[in-house]
Design an enzyme around this catalytic site. Structure first.
Site, PDB file in Angstrom:
ATOM      1  CD  GLU A 286     -24.439 113.355  52.600  1.00 54.61           C
ATOM      2  OE1 GLU A 286     -24.990 113.289  53.728  1.00 54.61           O
ATOM      3  OE2 GLU A 286     -23.267 113.719  52.428  1.00 54.61           O
TER       4      GLU A 286
ATOM      5  CD  GLU B 188     -24.993 109.632  59.076  1.00 57.24           C
ATOM      6  OE1 GLU B 188     -24.324 108.603  58.835  1.00 57.24           O
ATOM      7  OE2 GLU B 188     -24.524 110.777  59.073  1.00 57.24           O
TER       8      GLU B 188
ATOM      9  CG  ASP C  28     -22.864 114.137  62.066  1.00 62.13           C
ATOM     10  OD1 ASP C  28     -23.105 114.602  60.943  1.00 62.13           O
ATOM     11  OD2 ASP C  28     -22.914 112.913  62.315  1.00 62.13           O
ATOM     12  CB  SER C  29     -21.168 118.533  58.454  1.00 61.91           C
ATOM     13  OG  SER C  29     -22.144 119.483  58.819  1.00 61.91           O
TER      14      SER C  29
ATOM     15  CG  ASP D 278     -26.799 115.242  62.065  1.00 62.05           C
ATOM     16  OD1 ASP D 278     -27.812 114.671  61.616  1.00 62.05           O
ATOM     17  OD2 ASP D 278     -25.918 115.738  61.339  1.00 62.05           O
TER      18      ASP D 278
HETATM   19  O1  KIV Z   1     -24.130 116.779  59.101  1.00 59.58           O
HETATM   20  C1  KIV Z   1     -24.555 117.372  58.121  1.00 59.58           C
HETATM   21  O2  KIV Z   1     -24.219 118.521  57.846  1.00 59.58           O
HETATM   22  C2  KIV Z   1     -25.511 116.702  57.268  1.00 59.58           C
HETATM   23  C3  KIV Z   1     -25.665 117.290  55.898  1.00 59.58           C
HETATM   24  C4  KIV Z   1     -24.617 116.778  55.005  1.00 59.58           C
HETATM   25  C5  KIV Z   1     -27.005 117.086  55.366  1.00 59.58           C
HETATM   26  O3  KIV Z   1     -26.067 115.717  57.620  1.00 59.58           O
END
Ligand code: KIV
Length: 275
Positions: free
Chosen positions: A193, A126, A56-57, A95
């Protein structure tokens, strides 16, 4: 047609949870990269990355938001579908975005969407101790789950920002407990993280499942970085753990290959990347 049997005998058999478990057992480091579209997925695959994460980044690096909070399920499914089309070997993890797993039933519905519509093989959420029941529920429905501990970007407005987690003795002990509880609940993978190196090591030794780190030191079972950081596309100040793999690479594919090799050889992360 038994495609999976055919692929198992191919020169590049697809990565599965068993592959990852074997890698932990034999000490081979796992290389993971985030990915958001089909073209980069093909490069991530060709570079021999083990896991592709539709993170979700994407809310930050693709959409330009400050955090991952605005990302929706529909957007995750859209990007996951695109990535799935570009991949053959890497294990595809996606995610569950902010508030897509507030209850067991909603978590299940959304995980099924990521798998059936998006083509994901594993979902990531998470998680603190509070999510163990959700992990257990998904796992009881045979969904492969990765629990994301340490800095949890979906919670930054509650926790006070993007900060290294688990520096204090009590917080570190709690995170080790959470990791074990999540493993007992059925998590197949942990993602850690931004934690001190010693805590990354302690958690990796405390659980049987593979632990993938980002800013969690060199002792975890594998590393993940945001693709755009590896390729130096991200502008502005970068987190300490980021290394620009475009340096000396010449092209994107070579940069990704250099990242995978640096992880496998234990050359990344170096001391300057750790907390
Ligand atoms: O969303 C993402 O890219 C992540 C990474 C920071 C591991 O969870």
């Amino acid at each position: 047609m038994y495609t999976h049997l055919q692929l198992r005998d191919s020169a590049r058999p697809p990565v599965t949870l068993s592959t990852l478990a074997n890698m932990k057992a034999t000490g081979e480091k796992i290389a993971c990269l985030t990915c958001y579209d089909a073209s980069f997925a093909a490069l991530v695959d060709e570079a021999d990355t083990d896991i592709a994460l539709v993170g979700d980044s994407l809310g930050m690096v693709i959409q330009g938001h400050d955090t991952t909070v605005p990302v929706t399920m529909d957007q995750m499914v859209y990007h996951c579908k695109a990535v799935a089309r570009g991949l053959s070997r890497p294990f595809l993890m996606a995610d569950l975005p902010f508030m897509s797993y507030p209850s067991k039933d909603i978590a299940l519905t959304n995980s099924v969407r990521l798998m059936q519509e998006g083509g994901a093989k594993m979902v990531k959420l998470e998680s603190g101790a509070g999510q163990a029941a959700i992990v257990e529920f998904l796992s009881s429905h045979d969904i492969a789950v990765c629990a994301h501990l340490g800095l949890r970007p979906q919670s930054v407005h509650k926790t006070g920002g993007f900060r290294v987690q688990g520096r204090e003795e009590e917080a570190a002990a709690r995170m080790i407990r959470d990791a074990k509880d999540l493993e007992s609940a059925g998590a197949d993978l942990l993602l850690l993280e931004c934690v001190p190196t010693a805590l990354g090591k302690a958690i990796t030794e405390a659980v049987r499942v593979p632990v993938i780190g980002i800013g969690a030191g060199p002792h975890v079972d594998g590393q993940v970085l945001v693709l755009y950081d590896v390729l130096d596309i991200t502008t502005g100040r970068k987190p300490r753990f980021v290394r620009n793999f475009m340096e000396g690479a010449g092209n994107n594919l070579q940069a990704l290959k250099n990242y995978v090799q640096a992880v496998k050889k234990g050359e990344y992360p170096a001391p300057e990347h750790n907390f």
